[in-house]
Design an enzyme around this catalytic site. Structure first.
Site, PDB file in Angstrom:
ATOM      1  N   LEU A  86      37.751 -18.927 -35.970  1.00 13.80           N
ATOM      2  CA  LEU A  86      39.037 -19.524 -35.930  1.00 13.80           C
ATOM      3  C   LEU A  86      39.696 -19.958 -37.273  1.00 13.80           C
ATOM      4  O   LEU A  86      40.673 -19.992 -37.730  1.00 13.80           O
ATOM      5  CB  LEU A  86      39.347 -20.518 -34.946  1.00 13.80           C
ATOM      6  CG  LEU A  86      39.302 -20.170 -33.381  1.00 13.80           C
ATOM      7  CD1 LEU A  86      37.856 -19.752 -32.971  1.00 13.80           C
ATOM      8  CD2 LEU A  86      39.910 -21.130 -32.444  1.00 13.80           C
ATOM      9  N   ASP A  87      38.614 -20.615 -37.978  1.00 14.03           N
ATOM     10  CA  ASP A  87      38.921 -21.039 -39.417  1.00 14.03           C
ATOM     11  C   ASP A  87      39.573 -19.876 -40.379  1.00 14.03           C
ATOM     12  O   ASP A  87      40.599 -20.157 -40.842  1.00 14.03           O
ATOM     13  CB  ASP A  87      37.887 -21.748 -39.874  1.00 14.03           C
ATOM     14  CG  ASP A  87      37.943 -22.688 -41.000  1.00 14.03           C
ATOM     15  OD1 ASP A  87      39.402 -23.124 -41.398  1.00 14.03           O
ATOM     16  OD2 ASP A  87      37.189 -23.290 -41.621  1.00 14.03           O
TER      17      ASP A  87
END
Length: 296
Positions: free
Chosen positions: A36-37
């Site tokens: 997700l980062d």
């Protein structure tokens, strides 16, 4: 764009079977484990290009990345790196998990990045249930000294920068108590040379407050970006931090950073990304220049 994972559901789909894939992997090729980062940063980058050019070639990629991140929010309001609702913290106490990092639970730094992405795409605390839940997660996880934990960069300086940038992007007032407390903490841990540094010892289980460590360019830049996001642009401390970066820049235009400032597993192994001091230091000094111009 060819690296976006659109047709393969990885392990994350065990808990989110109805969410369509749409992320990017940290590695060159790891479709089962997009994170997700990095997905949030890719989406933000594509959106900025879209704004600059007025084109629409990234619209579909941005929409799918956003959809995947929104579908991966954990029930406590935070976001993790690879999975969702990994909240079984008791598993970190079993014998072969003595490193304390068996899970991929929501963390403050990744949550900050996801909120920053949603804010750039127009979501606010007022119009987005997800953003509101994420901000409340960050309120709950702020430490008594004002800092936030950083899982993937070292450590509290990284986490605090990540969160402050997110809160600023989503429109939380600079006078909000949690922002003021975080800014005060960053101001209090500046080194005598004007920079900031933090050692891996801050990940120890009996952590009792930041212990001073030699200045690094990347951690100095994170602290400066966090302070500017908290509205401290004109603070002399920020000017001293930028002067520290300028004084330590090499003739080649880069910064020599030998210390480890990224985290693989806390208390187990750490990383040194050669791009960290170059990118973040340049970003911090440029941000101050642009912000100072806006104020004038």
């Amino acid at each position: 764009m060819p690296k976006q994972v659109l047709d393969l559901k990885g392990d994350w789909a065990v808990k989110r079977p109805d969410v369509r894939p749409g992320g990017w992997a940290f590695q060159y090729n790891n479709a089962y484990y997009p994170d997700l980062d990095d997905t949030a940063v890719v989406v933000m980058s594509m959106d900025r290009i879209r704004r600059d050019t007025g084109g629409n070639e990234y619209d579909a990629a941005i929409a799918r990345g956003r959809e995947w991140i929104e579908g991966m929010q954990s029930r406590d309001g935070g976001w993790a790196a690879f999975d969702v609702n990994n909240l079984e913290y008791y598993l970190n106490n079993i014998p072969f998990s003595d490193h304390g990092a068996l899970l991929d639970p929501p963390t403050e730094d990744v949550t900050g990045r996801c909120i920053s992405m949603l804010a750039q795409l127009g979501e606010t605390v007022e119009n987005s249930r997800m953003v509101a839940a994420g901000v409340e997660y960050l309120r709950r996880t702020q430490l008594p000294d004002g800092s936030w934990y950083g899982r993937w960069g070292m450590n509290f300086i990284y986490g605090t920068w990540s969160v402050l940038c997110a809160l600023n992007a989503v429109g939380v007032s600079h006078q909000d108590p949690m922002i003021r407390k975080a800014a005060d903490w960053l101001l209090s841990v500046q080194n005598d040379d004007g920079g900031w540094g933090e050692d891996a010892v801050s990940y120890r289980l009996d952590y009792g407050g930041l212990e001073r460590a030699p200045t690094t360019a990347s951690q100095t830049a994170w602290a400066l970006l966090g302070l500017m996001a908290a509205g401290e642009i004109a603070n002399p401390v920020v000017a001293r931090g930028v002067e520290c970066l300028m004084a330590t820049q090499s003739e080649k235009g880069t910064w020599d950073e030998q210390r480890y400032t990224a985290t693989g597993f806390p208390r187990v192994f750490y990383l040194r990304y050669h791009g960290y001091p170059r990118f973040f230091s340049a970003l911090g000094t440029r941000a101050l220049s642009e912000s100072s111009g806006d104020q004038q």
